[in-house]
Write an enzyme that holds these catalytic residues in place. Structure first.
Site, PDB file in Angstrom:
ATOM      1  N   THR A 132      57.513  21.597  28.331  1.00 58.59           N
ATOM      2  CA  THR A 132      56.818  20.316  28.358  1.00 58.59           C
ATOM      3  C   THR A 132      56.118  20.197  29.689  1.00 58.59           C
ATOM      4  O   THR A 132      56.635  20.695  30.690  1.00 58.59           O
ATOM      5  CB  THR A 132      57.878  19.186  28.273  1.00 58.59           C
TER       6      THR A 132
ATOM      7  N   SER B  81      53.627  25.177  23.664  1.00 53.73           N
ATOM      8  CA  SER B  81      54.608  24.096  23.727  1.00 53.73           C
ATOM      9  C   SER B  81      54.016  22.747  24.142  1.00 53.73           C
ATOM     10  O   SER B  81      54.745  21.769  24.271  1.00 53.73           O
ATOM     11  CB  SER B  81      55.721  24.479  24.701  1.00 53.73           C
TER      12      SER B  81
ATOM     13  N   THR C 134      54.253  17.021  25.112  1.00 52.34           N
ATOM     14  CA  THR C 134      54.869  18.230  24.553  1.00 52.34           C
ATOM     15  C   THR C 134      54.646  18.312  23.058  1.00 52.34           C
ATOM     16  O   THR C 134      54.405  17.293  22.398  1.00 52.34           O
ATOM     17  CB  THR C 134      56.398  18.212  24.821  1.00 52.34           C
TER      18      THR C 134
ATOM     19  N   GLY D 163      65.529  18.432  24.655  1.00 56.88           N
ATOM     20  CA  GLY D 163      65.482  16.981  24.758  1.00 56.88           C
ATOM     21  C   GLY D 163      66.772  16.297  24.351  1.00 56.88           C
ATOM     22  O   GLY D 163      67.164  15.279  24.937  1.00 56.88           O
TER      23      GLY D 163
ATOM     24  N   GLY E 113      61.739  14.026  20.533  1.00 57.42           N
ATOM     25  CA  GLY E 113      62.584  14.476  21.639  1.00 57.42           C
ATOM     26  C   GLY E 113      62.636  13.479  22.768  1.00 57.42           C
ATOM     27  O   GLY E 113      62.329  12.282  22.607  1.00 57.42           O
TER      28      GLY E 113
ATOM     29  N   ARG F 239      61.369  14.708  13.961  1.00 58.80           N
ATOM     30  CA  ARG F 239      62.226  14.737  15.161  1.00 58.80           C
ATOM     31  C   ARG F 239      61.411  14.300  16.377  1.00 58.80           C
ATOM     32  O   ARG F 239      60.306  14.771  16.617  1.00 58.80           O
ATOM     33  CB  ARG F 239      62.760  16.154  15.379  1.00 58.80           C
TER      34      ARG F 239
ATOM     35  N   THR G  22      62.186  18.547  31.446  1.00 57.94           N
ATOM     36  CA  THR G  22      61.790  19.538  30.455  1.00 57.94           C
ATOM     37  C   THR G  22      63.044  20.304  30.056  1.00 57.94           C
ATOM     38  O   THR G  22      63.985  20.420  30.827  1.00 57.94           O
ATOM     39  CB  THR G  22      60.695  20.486  31.000  1.00 57.94           C
ATOM     40  N   GLY G  23      63.046  20.797  28.826  1.00 58.06           N
ATOM     41  CA  GLY G  23      64.223  21.498  28.324  1.00 58.06           C
ATOM     42  C   GLY G  23      64.604  20.940  26.964  1.00 58.06           C
ATOM     43  O   GLY G  23      63.767  20.345  26.274  1.00 58.06           O
TER      44      GLY G  23
HETATM   45  C1  SD4 Z   1      61.714  18.411  23.721  1.00 56.29           C
HETATM   46  N1  SD4 Z   1      61.983  18.324  26.102  1.00 56.29           N
HETATM   47  O1  SD4 Z   1      60.973  18.099  22.809  1.00 56.29           O
HETATM   48  C2  SD4 Z   1      61.097  18.724  25.046  1.00 56.29           C
HETATM   49  C3  SD4 Z   1      60.735  20.136  25.072  1.00 56.29           C
HETATM   50  C4  SD4 Z   1      60.734  20.764  26.414  1.00 56.29           C
HETATM   51  O2  SD4 Z   1      61.013  22.595  27.753  1.00 56.29           O
HETATM   52  O3  SD4 Z   1      60.585  20.200  27.406  1.00 56.29           O
HETATM   53  N2  SD4 Z   1      60.984  21.994  26.556  1.00 56.29           N
HETATM   54  O4  SD4 Z   1      62.923  18.533  23.601  1.00 56.29           O
END
Ligand code: SD4
Length: 350
Positions: free
Chosen positions: A200, A87, A218, A254, A230, A228, A251-252
């Site tokens: 991320t 990731s 990330t 986006g 994020g 795309r 993180t998560g």
């Molecule tokens: C995203 N926030 O591209 C990033 C990915 C991420 O845990 O952090 N995932 O959406």
């Protein structure tokens, strides 16, 4: 708590206390009080357990006399170089077209400077490209082909092509998409939100010079639509640094952070007087209150304030984050918020 290992529980319990107490209570053993930790020079906080070696590299850079931005860049380079990380960096899950597209940004508290890169293909260290944009152009953000052209002109080395493993995973995903019933085949992009397809590194640090710095890198949401971008390279969403107050990173998913300028919000709550951990919790409560999905958001934040206090919070059961300071280098469990575990709106202002 039954399934939670005792060590994890201790750490989780500890982080519900304010910054200085975290050090004293984590692992159930007395650790250094905050003032002493700060005297050791620097505090580095980042997302996920894979942030720990990155933090440790950042600290080494600072201890060797490197600047805050060097620490952020070289720390995050560690994660970007890990070919086994699905990731972050070129080892990441590709997009729907089978291309790994990377997002990153870097921010300096002093001067409130920032650089950012979105949907960059072919280069292993987007954080370094983001820094170069910040330091050598009059712009903040470059994306796609323009970003790749810039990286080439600046002499950045290209990274490896897709591995057989990445290609196999992408082809399997494509077969699964093709087998889905017609309405589901709309060009939505992205694999189902699973914890393993989107992580991320967001790193924030307080340097020995007393200034705050941050970075974020990330490969984004696995099998996302081509192009795309994020939250991670969007200043105020995936990362924000205000040298007077504090720094935060996300993180998560986006899409659930960038609609709310999540990291900016965390910093603003710290400005209002919330402890970094309370600021992360309050940001999630505020987003969940407005969002039609409630707490079903898969979002997580880390935060660090100007005094060196830190915290984190996530939706669901929370997430693991890494903290490094002097000899203290640990992975901690953040608290998590769900609709049945909201906690007080308004937080405890000091
Ligand atoms: C995203 N926030 O591209 C990033 C990915 C991420 O845990 O952090 N995932 O959406």
């Amino acid at each position: 708590m039954s399934a939670m290992p005792r060590r994890r529980f201790l750490q989780s319990a500890a982080v519900t206390f304010a910054g200085g107490a975290i050090y004293q209570r984590a692992q159930g053993a007395p650790l250094l009080p905050l003032a002493e930790l700060r005297a050791q020079g620097a505090v580095v906080v980042s997302t996920w357990p894979f942030g720990q070696p990155a933090n440790e590299k950042a600290l080494k850079v600072l201890q060797a006399g490197g600047a805050g931005l060097d620490a952020i860049e070289q720390g995050i380079n560690v994660t970007e170089s890990d070919a086994g990380n699905p990731s972050v960096g070129l080892g990441g899950i590709p997009n729907a077209d089978g291309v790994v597209q990377l997002d990153a940004c870097i921010m300096s508290g002093p001067g409130h400077r920032a650089g950012s890169v979105g949907a960059l293909s072919g280069f292993p260290h987007p954080i370094s490209v983001a820094r170069r944009i910040m330091e050598t152009t009059r712009h903040v953000m470059l994306v796609g082909d323009g970003a790749a052209k810039f990286a080439t002109e600046q002499g950045f080395a290209r990274g490896p092509e897709l591995t057989a493993g990445q290609r196999d995973g992408w082809e399997k995903w494509r077969r699964e998409q093709a087998a889905r019933p017609a309405p589901a085949k709309a060009a939505t992009g992205g694999a189902a939100a699973k914890p393993d397809n989107h992580d991320t590194i967001a790193m924030v640090l307080l340097a020995p010079d007393g200034h705050l710095y941050g970075g974020c890198s990330t490969s984004g949401w696995g099998y996302k639509l081509a192009g795309r971008v994020g939250d991670s390279p969007i200043l105020g969403s995936g990362l924000y640094v205000d040298d007077d107050i504090g720094a935060a990173g996300a993180t998560g998913i986006g899409e659930n952070v960038m609609r709310y300028c999540g990291s900016f919000l965390v910093v603003e709550y710290m400005r209002q007087g919330l402890h970094p951990q309370e600021a992360c919790l309050e940001t999630i409560r505020r987003i969940a209150k407005k969002d039609p999905k409630g707490f079903d958001l898969s979002i997580n934040f880390v935060a660090l304030d100007k005094k060196g206090r830190f915290g984190a919070a996530g939706t669901g059961s929370g997430f693991e984050y890494s903290v490094t300071c002097g000899k203290f280098s640990r992975v901690l469990q953040s608290p998590g918020l769900t609709s049945s575990k909201v906690g007080p709106i308004g937080g405890n202002r000091k």
